[in-house]
Write an enzyme that holds these catalytic residues in place. Structure first.
Site, mmCIF file in Angstrom:
data_model
loop_
_atom_site.group_PDB
_atom_site.id
_atom_site.type_symbol
_atom_site.label_atom_id
_atom_site.label_comp_id
_atom_site.label_asym_id
_atom_site.label_seq_id
_atom_site.Cartn_x
_atom_site.Cartn_y
_atom_site.Cartn_z
ATOM 1 C CD GLU A 42 22.360 7.587 133.875
ATOM 2 O OE1 GLU A 42 23.881 8.375 134.973
ATOM 3 O OE2 GLU A 42 23.029 7.831 132.696
ATOM 4 C CB CYS A 102 24.793 14.088 133.033
ATOM 5 S SG CYS A 102 23.474 13.743 132.419
ATOM 6 C CB CYS A 135 20.666 11.226 134.127
ATOM 7 S SG CYS A 135 20.912 10.808 131.971
ATOM 8 C CG HIS A 152 23.159 10.183 129.325
ATOM 9 N ND1 HIS A 152 23.195 11.013 129.853
ATOM 10 C CD2 HIS A 152 23.087 10.907 127.757
ATOM 11 C CE1 HIS A 152 24.206 11.919 129.293
ATOM 12 N NE2 HIS A 152 23.644 11.832 127.743
#
Length: 157
Positions: free
Chosen positions: A57, A85, A88, A55
């Protein structure tokens, strides 16, 4: 509360989101800022890397930790185009990021105020300041456009 430079840094996160879209990834981008400069950048790479953890992040946090020379990202603000999410959000807490700024809320997976609020849970040993909705429309438009193109491709088959 939005700060004077938030739109500037979120525009950098939007550039990262555009890079994700260019390689066929969901267009989510992230930058981490410390002392007036970017110390980490990332955009989604799950499909291209075959990595469920890739992801925006997570990738930006890894780069920032390398840049600052340690895992504690004290004094850092993370800018991301879509609400993080749960995975993260947990990474934000564990890396000691001080502030989160995000563009669009995520009604399906957002865990920084929408479905839950891991980053401000009083039971945890670290909590973040959160500013939501910075360049929200621009962030949401990138996602809408990406998924519209994907639907057109799928229906053309």
């Amino acid at each position: 509360m939005e700060r004077p430079d938030d739109r500037l840094w979120m525009s950098e996160a939007l550039v990262e989101a555009g890079r994700a879209g260019e390689i066929g990834e969901v267009p989510i981008g992230c930058v981490i800022v410390r002392e007036g400069g970017i110390v980490g950048r990332g955009h989604n790479r799950r499909e291209i890397d075959g990595d469920p953890l890739a992801h925006a992040e997570i990738l930006a946090i890894r780069r920032a930790a390398g840049e600052v020379g340690g895992w504690r990202l004290v004094g850092c603000t993370l800018y991301v185009t879509l609400e993080p999410c749960a995975m993260c959000a947990g990474a934000l807490v564990n890396s000691r990021i001080e502030r989160l700024v995000y563009g669009a809320a995520d009604p399906k997976a957002g865990f920084c105020g929408t479905l839950g609020n891991l980053v401000q849970d009083p039971r945890l040993n670290h909590r973040l300041e959160v500013t939501a909705g910075v360049l929200e429309e621009e962030s949401a438009a990138l996602l809408r456009s990406f998924f519209a193109r994907l639907r057109r491709k799928t229906s053309a088959r």
